[in-house]
Motif scaffolding. Structure first.
Motif, PDB file in Angstrom:
ATOM      1  N   MET A  25      12.879 -58.239  42.857  1.00  0.00           N
ATOM      2  CA  MET A  25      13.378 -58.594  41.526  1.00  0.00           C
ATOM      3  C   MET A  25      13.596 -57.359  40.672  1.00  0.00           C
ATOM      4  O   MET A  25      14.619 -57.231  39.988  1.00  0.00           O
ATOM      5  N   VAL A  26      12.644 -56.414  40.696  1.00  0.00           N
ATOM      6  CA  VAL A  26      12.723 -55.220  39.853  1.00  0.00           C
ATOM      7  C   VAL A  26      13.951 -54.380  40.188  1.00  0.00           C
ATOM      8  O   VAL A  26      14.667 -53.920  39.294  1.00  0.00           O
ATOM      9  N   ALA A  27      14.198 -54.164  41.480  1.00  0.00           N
ATOM     10  CA  ALA A  27      15.272 -53.258  41.892  1.00  0.00           C
ATOM     11  C   ALA A  27      16.595 -53.962  42.135  1.00  0.00           C
ATOM     12  O   ALA A  27      17.652 -53.374  41.919  1.00  0.00           O
ATOM     13  N   PRO A  35      10.356 -47.307  42.169  1.00  0.00           N
ATOM     14  CA  PRO A  35      10.181 -48.166  43.348  1.00  0.00           C
ATOM     15  C   PRO A  35       8.884 -47.916  44.118  1.00  0.00           C
ATOM     16  O   PRO A  35       8.287 -48.864  44.643  1.00  0.00           O
ATOM     17  N   ASP A  36       8.432 -46.665  44.207  1.00  0.00           N
ATOM     18  CA  ASP A  36       7.191 -46.402  44.930  1.00  0.00           C
ATOM     19  C   ASP A  36       5.959 -46.846  44.155  1.00  0.00           C
ATOM     20  O   ASP A  36       4.865 -46.885  44.710  1.00  0.00           O
ATOM     21  N   ILE A  37       6.129 -47.146  42.889  1.00  0.00           N
ATOM     22  CA  ILE A  37       5.020 -47.596  42.051  1.00  0.00           C
ATOM     23  C   ILE A  37       4.985 -49.117  41.951  1.00  0.00           C
ATOM     24  O   ILE A  37       3.931 -49.728  41.860  1.00  0.00           O
ATOM     25  N   SER A  38       6.150 -49.732  41.988  1.00  0.00           N
ATOM     26  CA  SER A  38       6.254 -51.183  41.844  1.00  0.00           C
ATOM     27  C   SER A  38       5.457 -51.902  42.927  1.00  0.00           C
ATOM     28  O   SER A  38       5.393 -51.471  44.081  1.00  0.00           O
ATOM     29  N   SER A  70       3.095 -63.594  34.941  1.00  0.00           N
ATOM     30  CA  SER A  70       2.288 -62.565  34.279  1.00  0.00           C
ATOM     31  C   SER A  70       2.249 -61.258  35.055  1.00  0.00           C
ATOM     32  O   SER A  70       1.964 -60.203  34.489  1.00  0.00           O
ATOM     33  N   GLY A  71       2.554 -61.278  36.344  1.00  0.00           N
ATOM     34  CA  GLY A  71       2.519 -60.071  37.159  1.00  0.00           C
ATOM     35  C   GLY A  71       3.851 -59.354  37.263  1.00  0.00           C
ATOM     36  O   GLY A  71       3.985 -58.408  38.045  1.00  0.00           O
ATOM     37  N   ARG A  72       4.839 -59.763  36.462  1.00  0.00           N
ATOM     38  CA  ARG A  72       6.157 -59.132  36.526  1.00  0.00           C
ATOM     39  C   ARG A  72       6.090 -57.686  36.040  1.00  0.00           C
ATOM     40  O   ARG A  72       5.163 -57.308  35.314  1.00  0.00           O
ATOM     41  N   GLU A  73       7.091 -56.888  36.442  1.00  0.00           N
ATOM     42  CA  GLU A  73       7.184 -55.491  36.032  1.00  0.00           C
ATOM     43  C   GLU A  73       8.595 -55.207  35.527  1.00  0.00           C
ATOM     44  O   GLU A  73       9.543 -55.875  35.936  1.00  0.00           O
ATOM     45  N   GLU A  89      10.055 -35.432  44.839  1.00  0.00           N
ATOM     46  CA  GLU A  89       9.135 -36.532  45.114  1.00  0.00           C
ATOM     47  C   GLU A  89       9.009 -36.739  46.620  1.00  0.00           C
ATOM     48  O   GLU A  89      10.010 -36.712  47.344  1.00  0.00           O
ATOM     49  N   PRO A  90       7.795 -36.950  47.116  1.00  0.00           N
ATOM     50  CA  PRO A  90       7.621 -37.156  48.561  1.00  0.00           C
ATOM     51  C   PRO A  90       8.258 -38.466  49.015  1.00  0.00           C
ATOM     52  O   PRO A  90       8.464 -39.387  48.217  1.00  0.00           O
ATOM     53  N   TYR A  91       8.572 -38.529  50.291  1.00  0.00           N
ATOM     54  CA  TYR A  91       9.139 -39.747  50.883  1.00  0.00           C
ATOM     55  C   TYR A  91       7.975 -40.655  51.269  1.00  0.00           C
ATOM     56  O   TYR A  91       7.279 -40.404  52.246  1.00  0.00           O
ATOM     57  N   LEU A  92       7.768 -41.721  50.490  1.00  0.00           N
ATOM     58  CA  LEU A  92       6.638 -42.614  50.717  1.00  0.00           C
ATOM     59  C   LEU A  92       7.045 -43.920  51.386  1.00  0.00           C
ATOM     60  O   LEU A  92       6.349 -44.415  52.270  1.00  0.00           O
ATOM     61  N   GLY A  93       8.155 -44.494  50.931  1.00  0.00           N
ATOM     62  CA  GLY A  93       8.542 -45.785  51.496  1.00  0.00           C
ATOM     63  C   GLY A  93       9.640 -46.454  50.701  1.00  0.00           C
ATOM     64  O   GLY A  93      10.813 -46.423  51.068  1.00  0.00           O
ATOM     65  N   ALA A  94       9.257 -47.080  49.575  1.00  0.00           N
ATOM     66  CA  ALA A  94      10.239 -47.859  48.813  1.00  0.00           C
ATOM     67  C   ALA A  94      11.287 -46.971  48.162  1.00  0.00           C
ATOM     68  O   ALA A  94      12.463 -47.335  48.080  1.00  0.00           O
ATOM     69  N   GLY A  95      10.880 -45.804  47.661  1.00  0.00           N
ATOM     70  CA  GLY A  95      11.841 -44.888  47.063  1.00  0.00           C
ATOM     71  C   GLY A  95      12.773 -44.330  48.119  1.00  0.00           C
ATOM     72  O   GLY A  95      12.311 -43.807  49.134  1.00  0.00           O
ATOM     73  N   GLU A  96      14.062 -44.402  47.867  1.00  0.00           N
ATOM     74  CA  GLU A  96      15.014 -43.977  48.889  1.00  0.00           C
ATOM     75  C   GLU A  96      15.422 -42.526  48.677  1.00  0.00           C
ATOM     76  O   GLU A  96      14.607 -41.630  48.804  1.00  0.00           O
TER      77      GLU A  96
END
Length: 646
Positions: free
Chosen positions: A487-489, A477-480, A468-471, A219-226
């Motif tokens: 909250m998710v992570a 992480p890169d999608i959230s 209503s916008g919770r996940e 997976e590429p390094y985008l930001g939130a994903g470590e």
């Protein structure tokens, strides 16, 4: 006797107005309690949650030499990677992570950053310059220079495949890049009055993981994903201007070359002291005749670290430097260190950093698993908070409780994911969430509760849990959505573990399972199913309903006590599960005489329906009943948790 009991039950049901079939409806809750993912075992990963008899894991050893040019903010280096292929298949190529390529105008990370920016905005004038690539299989293999760089990934090809089951290969290259000022809040440069602080991480090409689940994790390094990295041994040298101090992951192996005799003596003193000892005091910063063994040119700092997934370092001429001993359960010692500029000095600020570092690591070592590294270094930086093996970067502006919180959190990451090497790029909750959970107890323990923990008030999270916008936690992480990531992570998975420990399993069973997970997967690569399996096997509890509802769904908890009435010399209560997640019912009865009693109804009461009638055998007058009296579960509607209604 049997006829009398059955008659009593029917009378109770009729009295409650529920009818004879209220406890067993025509349907059932199989969808809540059944299997939701394949957790069967194989030769690599056992159904009991531990590595299987044929579990394998590849590895990579690194030798790196780097030099800082502080006039142009460039880092130049040479790296040699020795790759160990322990997999059952031969490999024609390997993939490397090239994180510095994130800092370009056309990187995927830049192009997927919102126009308004976010935490992961970064410089765009960087990126690797790579040269002299040589890839060779075994000791005598033919050298290849073929490679492809795609965004933050580099594919290096071999003329001969790396043999399965123990084959080795080497890859070497030269690299250079401009050090970003804003490195996505994970690395960067901070200008202070007495010099620039360089926080260097993701600073060299790193081997991607090849595992039994995904093959190559690219997976590429985008930001939130470590990160997701292989383990190995590191030998790295950093050459800097003579007036700089360097702190890094692992052991400094040439202290006599880079420290004065007085500093070496202070290091020895610090290793014997539970109180903080200055290695460079605030008054000494900038006085190179006192702090540096030479007065011109450059110095090379040499570090080694074994069985680690990464290394990082920091360097500056502005550092105040202090240290203290870390006491480990085995009797071994490590050293807590802090480096920070005068802007961060002060008893309410970074002067207590080493105290915090020492306390955090000693707590986790005693509670969960012993700290494995010789040093633990806290660096004051323009990075808000980021972790690497043996070294972390925290905001130079942090003070008091915020400095404790970020220090404790970043060092908690040594356990997740530095020791337990989960895939952060996909499953942020397996490092951020687990870490936030253990931070809760460390904070409660520190200095008799000097600072507070957010997890102490689970009901404060109901607003997000019902939004209503919770996940779901399982969202990558890169999608959230950025506003959900905390909250998710972090907090929802941490709260899940808190409920497991303090409401569902109890402390002893949970701690046994959690420690077993750490021991089984230390320096290995667990998947979510491995965690679920080991917790269930060690605790002796089927938790499908909890993993599915809390970790993979977005439903809420809503337990209710609907009615309560005396029945002869006893008491009858009607409970219902109005939420999408079933839970055991822990309730407390307060009697008219002031005494209290706690009872627990198992989660299985909800398997056949959403209502349950319970007979409390008591000769006392019941004054009130309350579900979850300790307020551990984030119940979506607490108004129906008490009887009588107030």
């Amino acid at each position: 006797m049997r006829r009398k009991i059955m008659g009593s039950i029917l009378v109770v049901m009729a009295f409650m107005g529920l009818g004879a079939h209220a406890q067993e409806t025509d349907g059932n809750n199989q969808d809540l309690f059944g299997e939701f993912m394949d957790r069967s075992g194989n030769a690599y990963r056992s159904a009991s949650g531990v590595p299987g008899p044929e579990y394998w894991q590849n590895g990579a050893d690194y030798v790196i030499e780097a030099e800082l040019d502080d006039t142009s903010d460039q880092l130049r280096g040479k790296i040699t990677i020795t790759y160990h292929n322990n997999s059952p298949e031969a490999l024609d190529f390997i993939w490397l992570q090239m994180d510095q390529n994130r800092f370009t105008e056309d990187s995927r990370g830049t192009l997927t950053t919102p126009v308004q920016g976010n935490r992961y905005s970064g410089d765009v004038d960087g990126g690797y310059k790579i040269s002299d690539v040589v890839a060779k299989t075994g000791r005598r293999g033919k050298a290849s220079g073929k490679y492809i760089i795609t965004d933050t990934r580099m594919q290096v090809f071999f003329d001969e495949a790396v043999a399965a089951n123990g084959g080795t290969a080497t890859v070497s290259m030269n690299f250079e890049y401009k050090i970003p000022e804003k490195g996505m809040d994970r690395m960067g440069r901070l200008d202070t009055e007495q010099g620039t602080i360089y926080s260097l991480a993701q600073w060299y090409p790193r081997v991607a993981v090849f595992d039994d689940v995904e093959g190559w994790n690219v997976e590429p390094y985008l930001g939130a994903g470590e990160f997701y990295l292989e383990y190995g041994d590191f030998d790295f040298k950093v050459t800097v201007p003579y007036d700089h101090i360097v702190v890094g992951s692992g052991e400094l192996v040439n202290p006599k070359d880079v420290l004065t005799r007085e500093q070496q003596n202070r290091v020895e003193k610090a290793m014997q002291s539970d109180e903080t000892v200055y290695l460079i005091s605030p008054d000494e910063v900038g006085n190179t005749e006192v702090t540096r063994p030479k007065q011109d040119g450059k110095l090379t700092w040499h570090f080694r670290m074994k069985n680690t997934r990464d290394v990082a370092f920091a360097t500056s001429k502005s550092f105040i430097w202090d240290a203290a001993r870390i006491n480990l359960p085995s009797g071994k010692k490590a050293m807590a260190q802090s480096v920070y500029p005068k802007e961060s000095d002060g008893q309410e600020a970074w002067t207590r950093s080493t105290e915090y570092t020492k306390a955090s690591i000693e707590y986790y070592s005693e509670k969960w698993h012993e700290y494995p590294y010789p040093v633990a270094v806290n660096v004051a930086s323009n990075v808000g908070g980021m972790e690497y093996p043996g070294i972390v970067f925290c905001s130079y502006k942090s003070q008091s409780g915020s400095l404790w919180g970020v220090t404790d959190h970043e060092f908690g990451h040594i356990w997740f994911p530095m020791i337990v090497g989960s895939n952060e790029r996909r499953y942020a909750w397996m490092d951020e969430g687990f870490n936030t959970f253990i931070n809760h107890y460390s904070t409660l323990a520190f200095n008799n509760g000097e600072y507070s923990s957010r997890l102490a008030k689970p009901m404060g999270m109901v607003g997000w849990l019902t939004n209503s916008g919770r996940e779901p936690i399982s969202t990558y992480p890169d999608i959230s959505q950025s506003h959900n990531l905390g909250m998710v992570a972090y907090y929802k998975p941490a709260l899940g573990l808190l409920m497991l420990r303090e409401y569902i399993l109890g402390e002893e069973r949970f701690d046994n399972a959690f420690k077993a997970y750490i021991e089984a997967w230390a320096y290995k690569h667990p998947q979510p199913r491995d965690f679920f399996n080991i917790v269930e096997n060690v605790s002796g509890e089927n938790l499908n309903w909890f993993w599915k509802g809390w970790f993979y769904g977005d439903e809420n908890i809503d337990l209710s006590i609907d009615d309560a009435r005396p029945y002869g010399e006893n008491f009858v209560m009607s409970f219902s599960n109005r939420g999408g997640i079933p839970m055991p019912v822990v309730y407390e009865v307060t009697y008219a005489d002031g005494s209290k009693e706690r009872k627990t109804l198992p989660v299985e009461i909800w398997q056949r329906g959403s209502e349950w009638v319970h007979l409390l055998k008591t000769t006392k007058e019941v004054k009130s009943v309350e579900i979850d009296p300790d307020k551990i579960i984030p119940d979506a509607n607490t108004s129906n948790n008490v009887w009588p209604r107030f």
